[in-house]
Design an enzyme around this catalytic site. Structure first.
Site, PDB file in Angstrom:
ATOM      1  N   LYS A  65       0.812  -1.226   0.000  1.00 39.80           N
ATOM      2  CA  LYS A  65       0.000   0.000   0.000  1.00 39.80           C
ATOM      3  C   LYS A  65       0.837   1.265   0.000  1.00 39.80           C
ATOM      4  O   LYS A  65       0.422   2.297  -0.539  1.00 39.80           O
ATOM      5  CB  LYS A  65      -0.969   0.008   1.187  1.00 39.80           C
ATOM      6  CG  LYS A  65      -0.328  -0.208   2.547  1.00 39.80           C
ATOM      7  CD  LYS A  65      -0.270  -1.664   2.925  1.00 39.80           C
ATOM      8  CE  LYS A  65       0.592  -1.889   4.142  1.00 39.80           C
ATOM      9  NZ  LYS A  65       0.377  -3.172   4.768  1.00 39.80           N
ATOM     10  N   GLU A 117      -5.434  -6.456  -3.841  1.00 45.04           N
ATOM     11  CA  GLU A 117      -6.421  -6.717  -2.779  1.00 45.04           C
ATOM     12  C   GLU A 117      -5.786  -6.735  -1.384  1.00 45.04           C
ATOM     13  O   GLU A 117      -6.360  -6.237  -0.410  1.00 45.04           O
ATOM     14  CB  GLU A 117      -7.110  -8.062  -3.043  1.00 45.04           C
ATOM     15  CG  GLU A 117      -8.223  -8.383  -2.091  1.00 45.04           C
ATOM     16  CD  GLU A 117      -9.362  -7.380  -2.183  1.00 45.04           C
ATOM     17  OE1 GLU A 117     -10.087  -7.380  -3.178  1.00 45.04           O
ATOM     18  OE2 GLU A 117      -9.523  -6.580  -1.229  1.00 45.04           O
ATOM     19  N   LYS A 128      -3.762   3.150   3.079  1.00 44.71           N
ATOM     20  CA  LYS A 128      -4.928   2.339   2.714  1.00 44.71           C
ATOM     21  C   LYS A 128      -6.133   3.230   2.415  1.00 44.71           C
ATOM     22  O   LYS A 128      -6.872   3.017   1.456  1.00 44.71           O
ATOM     23  CB  LYS A 128      -5.249   1.357   3.852  1.00 44.71           C
ATOM     24  CG  LYS A 128      -4.156   0.320   4.044  1.00 44.71           C
ATOM     25  CD  LYS A 128      -4.251  -0.369   5.389  1.00 44.71           C
ATOM     26  CE  LYS A 128      -3.199  -1.444   5.539  1.00 44.71           C
ATOM     27  NZ  LYS A 128      -3.091  -1.983   6.889  1.00 44.71           N
TER      28      LYS A 128
HETATM   29  P1  NAP Z   1       8.611  -8.918   5.735  1.00 48.48           P
HETATM   30  O1  NAP Z   1       8.235 -10.051   6.583  1.00 48.48           O
HETATM   31  O2  NAP Z   1       9.515  -7.870   6.263  1.00 48.48           O
HETATM   32  O3  NAP Z   1       9.242  -9.527   4.391  1.00 48.48           O
HETATM   33  C1  NAP Z   1       9.827  -8.724   3.407  1.00 48.48           C
HETATM   34  C2  NAP Z   1      10.553  -9.633   2.437  1.00 48.48           C
HETATM   35  O4  NAP Z   1      11.075  -8.840   1.380  1.00 48.48           O
HETATM   36  C3  NAP Z   1      11.737 -10.360   3.069  1.00 48.48           C
HETATM   37  O5  NAP Z   1      11.783 -11.679   2.584  1.00 48.48           O
HETATM   38  C4  NAP Z   1      12.946  -9.582   2.574  1.00 48.48           C
HETATM   39  O6  NAP Z   1      14.103 -10.396   2.394  1.00 48.48           O
HETATM   40  C5  NAP Z   1      12.451  -9.130   1.203  1.00 48.48           C
HETATM   41  N1  NAP Z   1      13.091  -7.898   0.753  1.00 48.48           N
HETATM   42  C6  NAP Z   1      13.062  -6.677   1.340  1.00 48.48           C
HETATM   43  N2  NAP Z   1      13.773  -5.795   0.599  1.00 48.48           N
HETATM   44  C7  NAP Z   1      14.258  -6.482  -0.454  1.00 48.48           C
HETATM   45  C8  NAP Z   1      15.074  -6.130  -1.567  1.00 48.48           C
HETATM   46  N3  NAP Z   1      15.534  -4.887  -1.716  1.00 48.48           N
HETATM   47  N4  NAP Z   1      15.370  -7.081  -2.468  1.00 48.48           N
HETATM   48  C9  NAP Z   1      14.912  -8.351  -2.320  1.00 48.48           C
HETATM   49  N5  NAP Z   1      14.120  -8.740  -1.287  1.00 48.48           N
HETATM   50  C10 NAP Z   1      13.812  -7.814  -0.369  1.00 48.48           C
HETATM   51  O7  NAP Z   1       7.322  -8.142   5.198  1.00 48.48           O
HETATM   52  P2  NAP Z   1       5.836  -8.682   5.087  1.00 48.48           P
HETATM   53  O8  NAP Z   1       5.161  -8.482   6.390  1.00 48.48           O
HETATM   54  O9  NAP Z   1       5.823 -10.020   4.446  1.00 48.48           O
HETATM   55  O10 NAP Z   1       5.188  -7.586   4.109  1.00 48.48           O
HETATM   56  C11 NAP Z   1       5.442  -7.613   2.730  1.00 48.48           C
HETATM   57  C12 NAP Z   1       4.515  -6.613   2.048  1.00 48.48           C
HETATM   58  O11 NAP Z   1       3.166  -6.943   2.331  1.00 48.48           O
HETATM   59  C13 NAP Z   1       4.671  -5.163   2.510  1.00 48.48           C
HETATM   60  O12 NAP Z   1       4.391  -4.304   1.441  1.00 48.48           O
HETATM   61  C14 NAP Z   1       3.591  -5.014   3.574  1.00 48.48           C
HETATM   62  O13 NAP Z   1       3.175  -3.695   3.759  1.00 48.48           O
HETATM   63  C15 NAP Z   1       2.502  -5.850   2.948  1.00 48.48           C
HETATM   64  N6  NAP Z   1       1.493  -6.382   3.869  1.00 48.48           N
HETATM   65  C16 NAP Z   1       1.882  -7.047   4.988  1.00 48.48           C
HETATM   66  C17 NAP Z   1       0.925  -7.596   5.801  1.00 48.48           C
HETATM   67  C18 NAP Z   1       1.272  -8.339   7.054  1.00 48.48           C
HETATM   68  O14 NAP Z   1       0.366  -8.674   7.813  1.00 48.48           O
HETATM   69  N7  NAP Z   1       2.520  -8.628   7.309  1.00 48.48           N
HETATM   70  C19 NAP Z   1      -0.434  -7.458   5.473  1.00 48.48           C
HETATM   71  C20 NAP Z   1      -0.786  -6.768   4.311  1.00 48.48           C
HETATM   72  C21 NAP Z   1       0.191  -6.243   3.509  1.00 48.48           C
HETATM   73  P3  NAP Z   1      14.825 -11.136   3.635  1.00 48.48           P
HETATM   74  O15 NAP Z   1      13.821 -12.105   4.191  1.00 48.48           O
HETATM   75  O16 NAP Z   1      15.983 -11.823   3.038  1.00 48.48           O
HETATM   76  O17 NAP Z   1      15.180 -10.057   4.601  1.00 48.48           O
HETATM   77  N1  HSE Z   2       1.046  -3.535   9.325  1.00 50.22           N
HETATM   78  C1  HSE Z   2      -0.236  -3.696   8.726  1.00 50.22           C
HETATM   79  C2  HSE Z   2      -1.282  -3.750   9.823  1.00 50.22           C
HETATM   80  C3  HSE Z   2      -0.268  -4.938   7.898  1.00 50.22           C
HETATM   81  O1  HSE Z   2      -0.935  -3.919  10.986  1.00 50.22           O
HETATM   82  O2  HSE Z   2      -2.466  -3.601   9.506  1.00 50.22           O
HETATM   83  C4  HSE Z   2      -1.524  -5.092   7.103  1.00 50.22           C
HETATM   84  O3  HSE Z   2      -1.614  -4.143   6.102  1.00 50.22           O
END
Ligand code: NAP
Ligand code: HSE
Length: 444
Positions: free
Chosen positions: A107, A131, A207
Site C-alpha cells: 500500500k 487486494e 490504505k
Molecule cells: P517482511 O516479513 O519484512 O518480508 C519482506 C521480504 O522482502 C523479506 O523476505 C525480505 O528479504 C524481502 N526484501 C526486502 N527488501 C528487499 C530487496 N531490496 N530485495 C529483495 N528482497 C527484499 O514483510 P511482510 O510483512 O511479508 O510484508 C510484505 C509486504 O506486504 C509489505 O508491502 C507489507 O506492507 C505488505 N502487507 C503485509 C501484511 C502483514 O500482515 N505482514 C499485510 C498486508 C500487507 P529477507 O527475508 O531476506 O530479509
Molecule cells: N502492518 C499492517 C497492519 C499490515 O498492521 O495492519 C496489514 O496491512
C-alpha cells in the site's frame, strides 16, 4: 488446460512465505477454480541462505528483483517486499513496462505512485491487482471496485491497521503497556518493517488513500490526509474513554462534503455500543455508505501471513482467469482531481483532557474560553483521589490543591477550528500544566 501461469515472487517474509505455502497446498483446487495451474518459477529476497521453512528448490533464485520481474520465465510479478521506492518501485515499474501482470500487497508504494502505476498497467494491457494492500484478508478492493459500481458513495471509514487495533485492545483489556503490545504485534507478523508506519497512522493513511480513490473516482492523494497516530494516547485516555462509555480506535475516514473530500486518520472515541467498537485485536472493519445499497460493513483479519496470503492468492486467481478490470476502477485518464476539504471545517464532538493548575478561577476561565468559541460542553469530569473520573458538581470551583488536576471535557458538536482556537487560548492563559490531549468523537 493452458500452460501454467508462471509466478515470480519477490519477498519471502511473513506474506511471501504464506503465499508459497498456500499455492502449494491448494495447487489442484486453484487450477480447477481458475482453469489454469499456477507455479512459482522464480524468487528473490535479500538473503539467499535464510531457511524459510518452504521448499524453493524448483525455483530460480534472482539476486535482483528487476531481473526477476522482467524474466522470460515470469508471467506475473508478485511484489511482497514492501517500501514506496527502491527495489519495490523499480521492479513493479519494470514488470508492468515489460508486459507482466503485477500482484502486490504494497500500500505504501500504491499510495505514492498508484496513479502512474495504474496508467502503466493500462498502457501495457496488463493487470495490477492489490487486494492485500488494504485491510489484509478482507476483500474490500473487489467489493468497492466491482461490487459497488452502481453506487454513489458518500463515505468510507474503518479500522484499517491490525497492529494499532491489536495494541489498543490489549492496552484496554489487559492493561499492558504500549511497548509490550507493539512487540507482540511485531512477533506475530502484523507490523510493518518500520512499525512507526503503523503507530503514527501512515499505514492507515496509505490504505485510506486507495479506498478514497475507489469510492469517489478521484486520483490517489495520500499527502493531504490529516494524520494523527496512537503514540500520544495514554492509559489515562483509555481508562477515561471506558468510564465515559467510549472506546478509542484508530479510524481512517473519507467523507464527501460540500467543499471537497475530507480524508483523515486519527484516534477516535466511538460509543461502546457501536459496531465498530466491537472490533478487537488484529481484526479490521471497513464500512461503505452507498446510495443504492445503504451501508455495508466488512470485517476480518487485517494483518498476518495467512490472512494476507488469502487476498494475494485471490488476485492471482483473477489473473489466471484473465479477469481484467481497471486497477482503480476506471481509466486513470477519467479519474477526477482530488479536492481536499479543509480539516478546520470538520464537525464533531471532542474529548479534551487537561492538566489544570488547581487555582481559583481556572475552571471558570476554561469554560469561558469554550463559550467564546460557541462550544457547548456535554460533560466535565475531574479525576478524584479515588482514581476515577466523576462529574464535577461544583461548577468547577474545586478546592485548590498543589498538584495539577486531570480534567476531561466532552463537547457537543463543534468545529475543528473552534476547538483549536479555544485550546490555544486556554494554553496561553496559563491555567494548564501540559499540552492538552484532544480526541475526536464519532457517534457511528
Ligand atoms: P517482511 O516479513 O519484512 O518480508 C519482506 C521480504 O522482502 C523479506 O523476505 C525480505 O528479504 C524481502 N526484501 C526486502 N527488501 C528487499 C530487496 N531490496 N530485495 C529483495 N528482497 C527484499 O514483510 P511482510 O510483512 O511479508 O510484508 C510484505 C509486504 O506486504 C509489505 O508491502 C507489507 O506492507 C505488505 N502487507 C503485509 C501484511 C502483514 O500482515 N505482514 C499485510 C498486508 C500487507 P529477507 O527475508 O531476506 O530479509
Ligand atoms: N502492518 C499492517 C497492519 C499490515 O498492521 O495492519 C496489514 O496491512
Amino acid at each position: 488446460m493452458s500452460n501454467p501461469l508462471k509466478l515470480g515472487l519477490a519477498g519471502l517474509g511473513t506474506v511471501g512465505v504464506s503465499v508459497v505455502k498456500r499455492l502449494a497446498q491448494l495447487e489442484n483446487e486453484l487450477a480447477t477454480a481458475s482453469g489454469r495451474a499456477m507455479r512459482v518459477t522464480a524468487v528473490t529476497a535479500r538473503s539467499r541462505d535464510k531457511d524459510r521453512g518452504v521448499d524453493l528448490s524448483a525455483c530460480e533464485w534472482f539476486d535482483d528483483p528487476v531481473s526477476l520481474a522482467t524474466s522470460e520465465d515470469v508471467d506475473v510479478y508478485v511484489e511482497l517486499m514492501g517500501g514506496d521506492s527502491g527495489a519495490a518501485e523499480e521492479s513493479v515499474r519494470a514488470a508492468l513496462a515489460a508486459g507482466k501482470h503485477v500482484v502486490t500487497a504494497n500500500k505504501a508504494l500504491l499510495a505514492k505512485h498508484g496513479n502512474e502505476l495504474a496508467k502503466l498497467a493500462e498502457d501495457n494491457g496488463v493487470m495490477l491487482n492489490f487486494e492485500a494492500a488494504v485491510a489484509g484478508g478482507i476483500p474490500i478492493i473487489k467489493t468497492m471496485r466491482e461490487g459497488m459500481t452502481s453506487n454513489d458513495i458518500s463515505r468510507v471509514y474503518g479500522i484499517m491497521n491490525g497492529t494499532c487495533n491489536y495494541i489498543l485492545t490489549r492496552m484496554e483489556l489487559e492493561g499492558l503497556s504500549f511497548d509490550e503490545c507493539l512487540k507482540d504485534a511485531q512477533r506475530l507478523g502484523y507490523a510493518e518493517a518500520d512499525p512507526t508506519f503503523d503507530v503514527e497512522g501512515n499505514d492507515t493513511a496509505h490504505k485510506l488513500a486507495l479506498l478514497t480513490s475507489l469510492a469517489f473516482g478521484t486520483e490517489i492523494e495520500a499527502d493531504s490526509i490529516f494524520l494523527e497516530g496512537i503514540t500520544s494516547l495514554t492509559t489515562d485516555d483509555i481508562r477515561a474513554a471506558d468510564e465515559l462509555g467510549f472506546r478509542i480506535k484508530l479510524l481512517g475516514v473519507a467523507l464527501r462534503t460540500d467543499t471537497g473530500i475530507e480524508q483523515r486518520v486519527h484516534p477516535t472515541m466511538v460509543p461502546k455500543s457501536s459496531a465498530i467498537a466491537q472490533i478487537s485485536g488484529v481484526t479490521n472493519a471497513v464500512a461503505v455508505d452507498g446510495d443504492a445499497v445503504g451501508s455495508i460493513t466488512m470485517s476480518g483479519p487485517g494483518a498476518g501471513g495467512d490472512a494476507t496470503a488469502s487476498a494475494v492468492v485471490a488476485d492471482l486467481v483473477d489473473v489466471a482467469r484473465d479477469f481484467k478490470v481497471y486497477p482503480l476502477g476506471r481509466p486513470v485518464g477519467e479519474l477526477k482531481p482530488y479536492v481536499r476539504a479543509k480539516m478546520r471545517a470538520h464537525e464533531g464532538g471532542y474529548y479534551i483532557r487537561l492538566s489544570v493548575n488547581d487555582r481559583p478561577g481556572a475552571f471558570a476561565s476554561i469554560a469561558h474560553r469554550m463559550a467564546e468559541q460557541d462550544i457547548s460542553l456535554e460533560s466535565i469530569v475531574q479525576r478524584r483521589t479515588n482514581g476515577h473520573f466523576t462529574k464535577t458538581d461544583d461548577g468547577g470551583s474545586a478546592k485548590a490543591s498543589e498538584k495539577p488536576q486531570a480534567v476531561v471535557l466532552i463537547t457537543y458538536e463543534t468545529t475543528e477550528k473552534a476547538i483549536r482556537m479555544a485550546l490555544k487560548q486556554i494554553e496561553e492563559d496559563g491555567h494548564i500544566a501540559a499540552t492538552p490531549q484532544m480526541i475526536r468523537i464519532e457517534r457511528l
